[in-house]
Motif scaffolding. Structure first.
Motif, PDB file in Angstrom:
ATOM      1  N   SER A  80       1.110  -0.613  -0.203  1.00 56.71           N
ATOM      2  CA  SER A  80       0.211  -0.049  -0.349  1.00 56.71           C
ATOM      3  C   SER A  80       0.642   1.317  -0.121  1.00 56.71           C
ATOM      4  O   SER A  80       1.589   1.240   0.701  1.00 56.71           O
ATOM      5  CB  SER A  80      -1.108   0.134   1.233  1.00 56.71           C
ATOM      6  OG  SER A  80       0.045  -0.524   2.061  1.00 56.71           O
ATOM      7  N   VAL A  81       0.210   2.407  -0.304  1.00 57.79           N
ATOM      8  CA  VAL A  81       1.220   3.879  -0.133  1.00 57.79           C
ATOM      9  C   VAL A  81       1.828   4.074   1.020  1.00 57.79           C
ATOM     10  O   VAL A  81       2.989   3.887   0.815  1.00 57.79           O
ATOM     11  CB  VAL A  81       0.570   4.613  -1.395  1.00 57.79           C
ATOM     12  CG1 VAL A  81       0.819   6.025  -0.731  1.00 57.79           C
ATOM     13  CG2 VAL A  81      -0.212   4.044  -2.143  1.00 57.79           C
ATOM     14  N   PRO A  82       0.686   4.421   1.902  1.00 58.41           N
ATOM     15  CA  PRO A  82       1.344   4.471   3.305  1.00 58.41           C
ATOM     16  C   PRO A  82       2.532   3.532   3.829  1.00 58.41           C
ATOM     17  O   PRO A  82       3.365   3.674   4.668  1.00 58.41           O
ATOM     18  CB  PRO A  82       0.157   4.253   4.959  1.00 58.41           C
ATOM     19  CG  PRO A  82      -1.020   4.426   3.429  1.00 58.41           C
ATOM     20  CD  PRO A  82      -0.615   4.052   2.004  1.00 58.41           C
ATOM     21  N   ALA A  83       2.666   2.259   3.285  1.00 61.62           N
ATOM     22  CA  ALA A  83       3.730   1.143   3.610  1.00 61.62           C
ATOM     23  C   ALA A  83       5.325   1.806   2.799  1.00 61.62           C
ATOM     24  O   ALA A  83       6.219   1.760   3.370  1.00 61.62           O
ATOM     25  CB  ALA A  83       3.620  -0.578   3.293  1.00 61.62           C
ATOM     26  N   PHE A  84       5.519   2.431   2.107  1.00 58.29           N
ATOM     27  CA  PHE A  84       6.360   2.842   0.991  1.00 58.29           C
ATOM     28  C   PHE A  84       6.832   4.654   2.224  1.00 58.29           C
ATOM     29  O   PHE A  84       7.983   4.796   1.952  1.00 58.29           O
ATOM     30  CB  PHE A  84       6.071   3.165   0.035  1.00 58.29           C
ATOM     31  CG  PHE A  84       6.453   1.632  -0.340  1.00 58.29           C
ATOM     32  CD1 PHE A  84       7.821   1.001  -0.576  1.00 58.29           C
ATOM     33  CD2 PHE A  84       4.754   1.018  -0.442  1.00 58.29           C
ATOM     34  CE1 PHE A  84       7.212  -0.447  -1.361  1.00 58.29           C
ATOM     35  CE2 PHE A  84       5.165  -0.712  -1.307  1.00 58.29           C
ATOM     36  CZ  PHE A  84       5.585  -0.521  -1.426  1.00 58.29           C
ATOM     37  N   ILE A  85       5.479   5.650   1.987  1.00 60.98           N
ATOM     38  CA  ILE A  85       5.155   6.506   2.289  1.00 60.98           C
ATOM     39  C   ILE A  85       5.699   7.064   3.262  1.00 60.98           C
ATOM     40  O   ILE A  85       6.796   7.767   4.014  1.00 60.98           O
ATOM     41  CB  ILE A  85       4.202   7.961   1.761  1.00 60.98           C
ATOM     42  CG1 ILE A  85       3.434   7.265   0.299  1.00 60.98           C
ATOM     43  CG2 ILE A  85       4.435   9.365   2.508  1.00 60.98           C
ATOM     44  CD1 ILE A  85       5.086   8.268  -0.532  1.00 60.98           C
ATOM     45  N   VAL A  86       5.477   6.290   4.507  1.00 58.55           N
ATOM     46  CA  VAL A  86       5.597   6.891   6.112  1.00 58.55           C
ATOM     47  C   VAL A  86       6.552   6.613   5.944  1.00 58.55           C
ATOM     48  O   VAL A  86       8.206   7.819   6.778  1.00 58.55           O
ATOM     49  CB  VAL A  86       4.486   5.952   6.849  1.00 58.55           C
ATOM     50  CG1 VAL A  86       5.684   5.949   8.484  1.00 58.55           C
ATOM     51  CG2 VAL A  86       3.359   6.048   6.786  1.00 58.55           C
TER      52      VAL A  86
END
Length: 359
Positions: A136-142
């Motif tokens: 998911s996007v949060p798994a990389f952005i955070v």
């Protein structure tokens, strides 16, 4: 008659006369189909094509989605473990750098910036480990945000902590890799996926280099001005200690000879301690005084009585204040002594000395 099953009596029915079969005449066979008479069905090949059942087709739910492929899972796990390990190393170095900044009073914040960078890397590493199986996007952005913020803080406060530049660049690389993984998992254009992370790393590296050069130029300017002041002081030196340390000044006032608690000869060295910094200081915490006789350092002596000046050695002085302190050293004979004053912890090795005649 008696029923065999329920043991009740009943009247039997009268038998009807069966029709006599005529000679040469066969009994008519049953008109039931062959399948019903035999109890078996015909093979499927013998059935008509229209009667064959259609094969059952699998029914798919319109909302079903395939499970994620968990790409880059191993590499993200390794990155997270390295980040957690580096947290311990960077924290130890940052504590040492912060202590050096406090003692030298150079106004740098490299120790604090290093600790914040270590904390950001640890949080980013833990998030990476916990979410390594998700795309998911949060798994990389955070993690990308934590690594990038830590890298920027470290790059802006390198100062005398030179290793902080290395850790800042490494944090920027980890953050850029997470952004690259996100683009690859979302099937973004391969050129754009590589170009954006590379530009981010290049920008942080350039910012780190500029910060390092600025701190080096500032340090060289301070060192040159300090050397010029030292040369001026040396030119005006009249044989009396007048040492300017890190936030304080020590001026030697007088010396006296006496005896310690065992009756051995000793010398009392008196000096004026002036606090020129912005926080409370004591001579015992920031200065270091030595006495040499015949080329050998003298040990500190223990006296039977303690005067007020000896107590002032460990008492703190407020900014702008002064106090007279005293330190006592053992003597081996009555020959001349050399008194030296320097910072308690000093990287430059600057000191001031004075030769004193005891006779």
């Amino acid at each position: 008659m008696l029923c065999r099953n329920c043991k009740k009596r009943f009247k039997p029915r009268k038998k009807t006369a069966e029709k006599a079969e005529r000679p040469g005449e066969e009994r008519p066979r049953s008109k039931r189909p062959e399948a019903q008479r035999t109890g078996r069905e015909r093979p499927a090949a013998a059935r008509p094509a229209a009667a064959r059942p259609e094969p059952r087709r699998p029914v798919y739910d319109a909302y079903e989605r395939e499970e994620p492929s968990e790409r880059f899972k191993t590499f993200r796990l390794i990155t997270g473990i390295i980040s957690v390990i580096l947290f311990l190393l960077i924290t130890l170095q940052s504590c040492a750098a912060g202590l050096g900044n406090i003692l030298s009073a150079n106004g740098e914040a490299s120790g604090s910036a290093g600790f914040i960078l270590a904390l950001m890397m640890m949080v980013g590493g833990i998030v990476t480990i916990c979410m390594r199986k998700k795309e998911s996007v949060p798994a990389f952005i955070v993690p990308f945000i934590f690594y990038t913020v830590g890298a920027l803080l470290g790059a802006a406060n390198v100062g005398s902590y030179a290793d902080l530049a290395i850790w800042s660049v490494l944090a920027a690389v980890f953050g850029a890799l997470h952004l690259l993984f996100l683009f690859l998992c979302r099937d973004v254009n391969i050129i754009l996926s590589i170009l954006v992370p590379v530009l981010i790393v290049a920008a942080i590296v350039g910012f780190t280099v500029m910060s390092t050069k600025g701190s080096e130029e500032g340090g060289s300017t301070d060192a040159s001005s300090g050397n010029q002041g030292a040369s001026d002081d040396g030119a005006e030196d009249d044989g009396v200690i007048n040492f300017n340390g890190s936030g304080y000044n020590i001026t030697l006032t007088r010396t006296e000879t006496g005896s310690d608690y065992e009756g051995n000869p000793c010398v009392y060295v008196y000096y004026t301690f002036t606090n020129t910094g912005e926080q409370n200081l004591s001579p015992a915490a920031v200065s270091y005084l030595q006495v040499f006789q015949n080329g050998v350092s003298c040990e500190r002596a223990i006296t039977s009585e303690i005067n007020e000046q000896m107590n002032n050695y460990s008492n703190e002085v407020q900014p702008g204040g002064s106090s007279e302190a005293c330190e006592v050293f053992s003597l081996t004979d009555t020959s001349d002594i050399t008194v030296e004053v320097s910072d308690f912890l000093s990287a430059s090795g600057e000191k001031d000395s004075q030769v004193i005649q005891l006779q």
